[in-house]
Design a protein around this motif. Sequence first.
Motif, PDB file in Angstrom:
ATOM      1  N   LEU A   1      50.241   6.623  64.226  1.00  0.00           N
ATOM      2  CA  LEU A   1      51.460   5.993  63.704  1.00  0.00           C
ATOM      3  C   LEU A   1      51.113   4.818  62.819  1.00  0.00           C
ATOM      4  O   LEU A   1      51.696   4.606  61.754  1.00  0.00           O
ATOM      5  CB  LEU A   1      52.333   5.506  64.871  1.00  0.00           C
ATOM      6  CG  LEU A   1      52.931   6.560  65.790  1.00  0.00           C
ATOM      7  CD1 LEU A   1      53.572   5.900  66.998  1.00  0.00           C
ATOM      8  CD2 LEU A   1      53.943   7.387  65.036  1.00  0.00           C
ATOM      9  N   GLU A   2      50.116   4.024  63.271  1.00  0.00           N
ATOM     10  CA  GLU A   2      49.733   2.842  62.510  1.00  0.00           C
ATOM     11  C   GLU A   2      48.952   3.228  61.255  1.00  0.00           C
ATOM     12  O   GLU A   2      49.196   2.719  60.164  1.00  0.00           O
ATOM     13  CB  GLU A   2      48.907   1.902  63.402  1.00  0.00           C
ATOM     14  CG  GLU A   2      49.789   1.214  64.432  1.00  0.00           C
ATOM     15  CD  GLU A   2      49.028   0.685  65.633  1.00  0.00           C
ATOM     16  OE1 GLU A   2      47.796   0.913  65.710  1.00  0.00           O
ATOM     17  OE2 GLU A   2      49.670   0.065  66.506  1.00  0.00           O
ATOM     18  N   LEU A   3      48.011   4.181  61.416  1.00  0.00           N
ATOM     19  CA  LEU A   3      47.177   4.573  60.276  1.00  0.00           C
ATOM     20  C   LEU A   3      47.998   5.219  59.167  1.00  0.00           C
ATOM     21  O   LEU A   3      47.744   5.015  57.990  1.00  0.00           O
ATOM     22  CB  LEU A   3      46.090   5.554  60.731  1.00  0.00           C
ATOM     23  CG  LEU A   3      44.910   4.949  61.473  1.00  0.00           C
ATOM     24  CD1 LEU A   3      43.950   6.033  61.880  1.00  0.00           C
ATOM     25  CD2 LEU A   3      44.207   3.926  60.593  1.00  0.00           C
TER      26      LEU A   3
ATOM     27  N   THR B   1      56.685  -2.121  62.775  1.00  0.00           N
ATOM     28  CA  THR B   1      56.584  -3.213  63.746  1.00  0.00           C
ATOM     29  C   THR B   1      56.052  -2.678  65.061  1.00  0.00           C
ATOM     30  O   THR B   1      56.103  -1.475  65.327  1.00  0.00           O
ATOM     31  CB  THR B   1      57.966  -3.830  64.016  1.00  0.00           C
ATOM     32  OG1 THR B   1      58.795  -2.811  64.565  1.00  0.00           O
ATOM     33  CG2 THR B   1      58.591  -4.362  62.746  1.00  0.00           C
ATOM     34  N   ARG B   2      55.543  -3.590  65.854  1.00  0.00           N
ATOM     35  CA  ARG B   2      55.001  -3.214  67.146  1.00  0.00           C
ATOM     36  C   ARG B   2      56.080  -2.617  68.050  1.00  0.00           C
ATOM     37  O   ARG B   2      55.822  -1.688  68.809  1.00  0.00           O
ATOM     38  CB  ARG B   2      54.367  -4.436  67.813  1.00  0.00           C
ATOM     39  CG  ARG B   2      53.407  -4.032  68.914  1.00  0.00           C
ATOM     40  CD  ARG B   2      52.710  -5.202  69.569  1.00  0.00           C
ATOM     41  NE  ARG B   2      52.243  -4.742  70.866  1.00  0.00           N
ATOM     42  CZ  ARG B   2      51.075  -4.152  71.077  1.00  0.00           C
ATOM     43  NH1 ARG B   2      50.241  -3.969  70.088  1.00  0.00           N
ATOM     44  NH2 ARG B   2      50.728  -3.729  72.275  1.00  0.00           N
ATOM     45  N   GLU B   3      57.297  -3.138  67.916  1.00  0.00           N
ATOM     46  CA  GLU B   3      58.414  -2.633  68.732  1.00  0.00           C
ATOM     47  C   GLU B   3      58.694  -1.168  68.386  1.00  0.00           C
ATOM     48  O   GLU B   3      58.888  -0.336  69.260  1.00  0.00           O
ATOM     49  CB  GLU B   3      59.687  -3.458  68.510  1.00  0.00           C
ATOM     50  CG  GLU B   3      59.691  -4.842  69.145  1.00  0.00           C
ATOM     51  CD  GLU B   3      58.725  -5.804  68.462  1.00  0.00           C
ATOM     52  OE1 GLU B   3      58.642  -5.789  67.209  1.00  0.00           O
ATOM     53  OE2 GLU B   3      58.020  -6.548  69.170  1.00  0.00           O
ATOM     54  N   ASP B   4      58.702  -0.889  67.077  1.00  0.00           N
ATOM     55  CA  ASP B   4      58.926   0.495  66.628  1.00  0.00           C
ATOM     56  C   ASP B   4      57.874   1.424  67.211  1.00  0.00           C
ATOM     57  O   ASP B   4      58.165   2.494  67.724  1.00  0.00           O
ATOM     58  CB  ASP B   4      58.817   0.573  65.097  1.00  0.00           C
ATOM     59  CG  ASP B   4      60.120   0.170  64.433  1.00  0.00           C
ATOM     60  OD1 ASP B   4      61.053  -0.177  65.180  1.00  0.00           O
ATOM     61  OD2 ASP B   4      60.166   0.204  63.193  1.00  0.00           O
ATOM     62  N   THR B   5      56.599   0.969  67.080  1.00  0.00           N
ATOM     63  CA  THR B   5      55.485   1.782  67.549  1.00  0.00           C
ATOM     64  C   THR B   5      55.623   2.058  69.042  1.00  0.00           C
ATOM     65  O   THR B   5      55.516   3.205  69.479  1.00  0.00           O
ATOM     66  CB  THR B   5      54.139   1.065  67.274  1.00  0.00           C
ATOM     67  OG1 THR B   5      54.144   0.617  65.940  1.00  0.00           O
ATOM     68  CG2 THR B   5      52.970   1.991  67.513  1.00  0.00           C
TER      69      THR B   5
END
Lengths: 285, 327
Positions: free
Chosen positions: A122-124, A130-134
């Motif tokens: 998801l991050e890559l 945002t961290r919340e979304d992740t």
Amino acid sequence: MIPLVQIDNLTVSFPIGRRVFGPPPMLKAVKGVSLSIPKGSFVGLVGESGSGKTTLGRAILKASPISEGKITFDDGTRRYDIGTMSKAQERDFRTQAQLIFQDPYAALSPRMTVRDIIAEPLELLGITNTREDTDARVREIAGKCRINLEHLRRYPHAFSGGQRQRISIARTLAAGPKLVVADECVAALDVSIQADILNLLKQLQRDLDLTYLFISHDLSVVAHVCDYVAVMYLGEIVEEGPTRQIFANPQHDYTKSLLAAIPSLDPDQRSRVVQFERGTVTVEG
Amino acid sequence: MSLLTVQDLTIRFKTDEGLITAVEDVSFDIEPGEVLGLVGESGSGKSVTAKALMQLNGWNTVYDPASKIILHGDPDVDVLSLRRERDMLPIRGGQISMIFQEPMASFAPALTVGKQMVEQLQIHTKMSKAQAKELSIEMLDRVGITEPARRFDQYVFEYSGGMRQRAMIAMALTTKPRLLIADEPTTALDVTIQRQVIDLMKELITDFGMSILFITHDLGVIAQTADRVAVMYLGRILEKGPVRDVLRTPAHAYTRGLLNALPDLDNLDAPLTPIPGDIPSPLERPAGCVFHTRNAELAPGSRYETEVPPMSEVRPGHFAALFPEDV
């Protein structure tokens, strides 16, 4: 109907060694293969080791070189020509097509928590910002893959083979792909867990509208989960058709010998192996 | 009379986290000329049991003092009582031979196959080099390797997967062992090659009259090879008996669960039924029947949660770990 993936006359060759003058000899791992994978289908690709089934699966994900032929991915809104994608398109394509690995012991980093493992794609791929979304996305996908949310903070070593494979599947599905290539994803698992993972794959197909290319050497597993089967031998597809038709009435000698070789659970029943002259993969040059 | 008797075998491993029980109270006999199948999933202790027969487990292995592995003969030998490597030698590779799952890892890569075959014959027999070579080539021919004299001088990497496994079998048989332990010998092979190796092993049993302990996780392979079968789970035998009897009318819930989890080629519509739950960690072995945590057939609070069920005879020669009232 337009297939999700259309493979036309695909050839994948690898060079063997080097020559001082001229090109090295080439090994054709996949030779002139055509196959279409309809949207929402569960297509099985079977064959023995060295038949080129993994190479074909990887070519679809742009992980092996395409020497000749064409692969197109088209889900109605996006269209990619796998052989000639730009870098930006390739990045975009990664969100659409993903791979499940064979060995859940090797596929998960021992130094990352389950949450980080699932969150990495998801991050890559920049899917969440945002961290919340992740976190929300990780919890959603973990729930779908029947991972205990309490376990997200743990490391992979604490889990059994079946649990690890569920984590591995969650990671694969995190980016929300349409196409999943599952390469021998139950081969390393015990039978009691294998059934659980196969049922999970089926469930996820309904929930997330997935299309699978299921690569396996185990015909009885393929018979149970796939609706269409292609049999590969020495880099070529020797037979393909709806699962029931292939298993009820195999045409090619190789398919017949594969089916006959499966050990029966009945000690008194034993079919003779159809005699089949084995060939070798060709090397040119 | 039996060839080998294993009695109350209990094996523990010393680890940083304490003693781990890998095998608990395992008993079985192997008759001469019989194929005994040992089935179980990973972590069930089947390989550890087999290795104990030749004392091949690592330095951190603790055998329970009550454990006995008796190789019957003239005189009987208790394998576990042998302390010196010198005493193990006639048994290891002489009376008992073993073949492994990965034949590539079992041969030395830098020596020719022939050299390795001759070497072990010189250790275990009084043969001269020339005799040993002759016998080895004869045996390679017997297991179906074409041009055995040329293959004798080749290295393992020049062999195909099926051929390597055949060469392993040939090597294990040249010393004419009384018992052959086959640990997942067909698991790494393609199905068509697997079938050839199974056929070969069945022929060899008839020709050589030896016994085989056949270890596998594949019930289909067991059905095709074994005379009797023992089903292991978390270090215990839960069911044992004649192969037809056990596979057709399994008495223990675990055996039934294993059979139901297998995809059935004759009925493609049948749902796949996994055994619920996961295998417990060896550090947290359940009390009572080791399988009770995953057994959906048990009512809560049953005897199986606290007491270890005995091996009860279900039918003649067919035993299962059940209390007599459930037989």
